[in-house]
Scaffold this motif. Sequence first.
Motif, PDB file in Angstrom:
ATOM      1  N   HIS A  92       0.841  -1.189   0.000  1.00 32.06           N
ATOM      2  CA  HIS A  92       0.000   0.000   0.000  1.00 32.06           C
ATOM      3  C   HIS A  92       0.883   1.249   0.000  1.00 32.06           C
ATOM      4  N   PRO A  93       0.479   2.296  -0.757  1.00 30.99           N
ATOM      5  CA  PRO A  93       1.301   3.523  -0.799  1.00 30.99           C
ATOM      6  C   PRO A  93       1.573   4.124   0.579  1.00 30.99           C
ATOM      7  N   LYS A  94       0.617   4.014   1.519  1.00 29.61           N
ATOM      8  CA  LYS A  94       0.847   4.569   2.857  1.00 29.61           C
ATOM      9  C   LYS A  94       1.995   3.848   3.565  1.00 29.61           C
ATOM     10  N   ILE A  95       2.089   2.537   3.353  1.00 30.36           N
ATOM     11  CA  ILE A  95       3.170   1.777   3.985  1.00 30.36           C
ATOM     12  C   ILE A  95       4.514   2.188   3.401  1.00 30.36           C
ATOM     13  N   LEU A  96       4.562   2.403   2.097  1.00 32.46           N
ATOM     14  CA  LEU A  96       5.811   2.844   1.485  1.00 32.46           C
ATOM     15  C   LEU A  96       6.217   4.224   2.000  1.00 32.46           C
ATOM     16  N   GLU A  97       5.226   5.089   2.220  1.00 30.05           N
ATOM     17  CA  GLU A  97       5.536   6.410   2.786  1.00 30.05           C
ATOM     18  C   GLU A  97       6.103   6.278   4.198  1.00 30.05           C
ATOM     19  N   ARG A  98       5.512   5.394   4.995  1.00 24.30           N
ATOM     20  CA  ARG A  98       6.020   5.210   6.364  1.00 24.30           C
ATOM     21  C   ARG A  98       7.449   4.660   6.355  1.00 24.30           C
ATOM     22  N   LEU A  99       7.732   3.761   5.447  1.00 25.39           N
ATOM     23  CA  LEU A  99       9.086   3.209   5.379  1.00 25.39           C
ATOM     24  C   LEU A  99      10.088   4.275   4.943  1.00 25.39           C
ATOM     25  N   ARG A 100       9.675   5.116   3.999  1.00 20.13           N
ATOM     26  CA  ARG A 100      10.572   6.200   3.599  1.00 20.13           C
ATOM     27  C   ARG A 100      10.786   7.184   4.737  1.00 20.13           C
ATOM     28  N   ALA A 101       9.738   7.373   5.555  1.00 20.99           N
ATOM     29  CA  ALA A 101       9.858   8.325   6.667  1.00 20.99           C
ATOM     30  C   ALA A 101      10.897   7.887   7.687  1.00 20.99           C
ATOM     31  N   VAL A 102      11.082   6.570   7.863  1.00 22.98           N
ATOM     32  CA  VAL A 102      12.112   6.094   8.801  1.00 22.98           C
ATOM     33  C   VAL A 102      13.423   5.788   8.071  1.00 22.98           C
ATOM     34  N   ARG A 103      13.506   6.223   6.787  1.00 20.09           N
ATOM     35  CA  ARG A 103      14.721   6.100   5.971  1.00 20.09           C
ATOM     36  C   ARG A 103      15.158   4.637   5.785  1.00 20.09           C
ATOM     37  N   ALA A 104      14.177   3.776   5.616  1.00 24.33           N
ATOM     38  CA  ALA A 104      14.481   2.367   5.338  1.00 24.33           C
ATOM     39  C   ALA A 104      14.669   2.181   3.837  1.00 24.33           C
ATOM     40  N   HIS A 105      15.653   1.385   3.473  1.00 23.17           N
ATOM     41  CA  HIS A 105      15.905   1.042   2.071  1.00 23.17           C
ATOM     42  C   HIS A 105      14.948  -0.092   1.704  1.00 23.17           C
ATOM     43  N   VAL A 106      13.986   0.180   0.799  1.00 22.57           N
ATOM     44  CA  VAL A 106      12.908  -0.758   0.496  1.00 22.57           C
ATOM     45  C   VAL A 106      13.318  -1.667  -0.659  1.00 22.57           C
ATOM     46  N   LEU A 107      13.186  -2.980  -0.431  1.00 22.93           N
ATOM     47  CA  LEU A 107      13.415  -3.997  -1.451  1.00 22.93           C
ATOM     48  C   LEU A 107      12.117  -4.770  -1.650  1.00 22.93           C
ATOM     49  N   ARG A 108      11.730  -4.995  -2.913  1.00 24.45           N
ATOM     50  CA  ARG A 108      10.458  -5.648  -3.211  1.00 24.45           C
ATOM     51  C   ARG A 108      10.667  -6.827  -4.151  1.00 24.45           C
ATOM     52  N   THR A 109      10.087  -7.980  -3.793  1.00 29.31           N
ATOM     53  CA  THR A 109      10.252  -9.160  -4.640  1.00 29.31           C
ATOM     54  C   THR A 109       9.479  -9.028  -5.948  1.00 29.31           C
ATOM     55  N   ASP A 110       8.378  -8.255  -5.972  1.00 30.18           N
ATOM     56  CA  ASP A 110       7.624  -8.125  -7.215  1.00 30.18           C
ATOM     57  C   ASP A 110       8.405  -7.354  -8.271  1.00 30.18           C
ATOM     58  N   LEU A 111       9.302  -6.464  -7.851  1.00 28.69           N
ATOM     59  CA  LEU A 111      10.096  -5.679  -8.786  1.00 28.69           C
ATOM     60  C   LEU A 111      11.520  -6.201  -8.944  1.00 28.69           C
ATOM     61  N   MET A 112      12.059  -6.824  -7.892  1.00 30.03           N
ATOM     62  CA  MET A 112      13.469  -7.205  -7.897  1.00 30.03           C
ATOM     63  C   MET A 112      13.680  -8.711  -7.953  1.00 30.03           C
TER      64      MET A 112
END
Length: 715
Positions: A670-690
């Motif tokens: 969900h876009p809100k979850i991605l925003e929260r992860l960016r807010a804590v400066r987490a490097h996001v890795l996704r299996t659907d894209l990577m």
Amino acid sequence: MLLLALGLALAGRPGRVIAGVACGLLIATLKPLVEPSWDTRRPVEVVGVVHSHPLLRSDELFFRVDVQFWRQRDVIAVESFELQVVMPPSEAQPVIGTKLRLKGHVRRSKGFNNRPETKPGPWRMRLKSPRFLTVVAPPRPLLRVAGALRRVVEEALAKLEVDSGPGVALTRALLLGDRSQLPRAWEQTLRRCGLGHLLAVSGLHVGLVAVLLFLVSRPLSMGARLLPAALGITIYLLLVGPLPSVSRAAAMGLLGLGAFALQRPPQGLNALMCCVAVWIAHHPSIVTHLGFQLSVAATAGILVLLPAFVHRWHYLPPSIRGALAVSVAAQLVTMPIFAPLSGGIHPLSPLYNLIAIPWLTVCLVTGVIATFAMVLAGVDLGLGCLLDWVVMPLQLLADLGPLAGSLVPIDLSPWSAGVVAALAAAWGLWPARVAKWVLVIWCLVQTGAAGSSDPELVVLDVGQGDAVVVHDGRRAVLIDGGGWPHGDLAGRVLVPALAGLGIRHLDAVMLTHPDTDHCRGLVGLSRYVAIRELWMGPGWLDERCVAELLAAKTHRWRVLWGGESARVGRWKLRVLHPRAGARRGSNDRSLVVMAEALGHRVLLTGDVEASGERQMVAGLERRGQSLRADVLKVAHHGSKTSTTESFLRAVSPRIAIVSCGFRNRFGHPHPKILERLRAVRAHVLRTDLMGMIRLRFRPGEPIYIERPYQPLLTP
């Protein structure tokens, strides 16, 4: 052209084989394969001819269509390719050979980007209603006969099923090529033992039909005995449909019978190359069809290697020598195609075939007699119960679980598998010490090549689901295993991926909770790979998926709750949630595990939701413990019902991994979850894209992140 010139220059059988293959490849090159360029987000209208008999699976109708052209808005393309159609059941089922106009959305699986990679699936159109299907032209008379014959046999099998059990399901698979009602455990068991070809209707089945009819007509003259065999092959082809392997076998069988009628010696390789050339000229994309590749390769291997093996193995009894030589020749030639897909080799498969093929013959003969008795007399004659007794050995084999040597997981590329097959063939033809030792050394190198000496955490690409491998050397635990309602995720994805990591067996599998996208893959995996223990949370024993896991008595099981811990090599696994006695909710009772190795911490959260996260944070705070982790496996595939802001502040991850399916229907993450992860400066890795995400841990060094084809260091 060079391959064709080489084949023409060589004399004898090898030259003819090389020249025939070169001609087929040349034709395929002149008529390039088509990849449709439509927009999958919009409906498409296609016109094509039904190319298979319809199959009813789980209240849905499946059939294949050879597309002639398609239209989407203002774009019209004249392209030829195969399309799988799924629609609700209808009283007026499409008959093979019918020309149809269809309208619906077209999708296909993007494949699974692990190592080794799983290729994308076939294009599939789903019709919302039979109203989106229009008949353009009826089938030809011969194909109408084929459809009517198929319906008669299906009705007879349906009557047999009323008073009998799984024996009729196997008869349906052998006679009609319809495995929809066959227990999945049986299919997986046969694949594990290298006997999957017994269920794929092919030359073996066509040959058995021809030989049986030839023997039944023994009182007739030699010339007259050929007619029932030819008629049986033709009827069997009409009954099953024009599958590549069946069409190839039927054509070669009829050519062979024609040669006998003309009192001329049959030329198997010539017949094979004629069939290949005609198929490729008519349908160039057939070269990408796995069934076509395996059928042609196995037949060529038998024709070329069988005489040499039989001559060389003169010390074996004649009754065993021929059957063993056929099995070994077919397996060696198909190894470069099949081994990379199955994630290993089946060294005992030739020996299993010595028992399995006579058993298959008994099953086929009994099934044919039972079916025709029902068609002609409308009476069971007790043969339905006899079929259940005949298939009992297969059920017993499925209950045994993985046998030693039935499947050896090895990560082999097509080139490596070809080298192993060539060395094994040389060993069989020229049993010299040098060839034996070279083969043994090569297999040992391949067996240990993929392993790593560092603790690793690997998040596999299993589509919409979770599958996390925690391993250190040869010690490994799989946390969840993904899963589909249909199909074999374990055989197609999990076994090859584990082989690619150098994992031959599992110390344990951990089930966070019994949803299909976490549990179903583990059920299949338990039939392929040796598993020592099953770990799960409290309160799941009554769930169907868990019951199937526990039915495999080859492993122990253990219930875990908050406070439990275990070790896997240098990994320490500590369960944080749920607390003992928890019974409420499903996702909220997911096992949550903190994995620690070499000073690094990884938090694996299953599908836990917001209330479970609050319970964890409050409980750890009361005990004065920290929830901080370097890596967070984001809960519930990035759903907005999990990963709250307070939970993220408590964890403060540097890396966040989301395991979800490509363009999944839930909108994860969900876009809100991605925003929260960016807010804590987490490097996001996704299996659907990577695709597969591999984390390697070393003392005093940054976490090393490796994607299947692009390694990088964390920022």
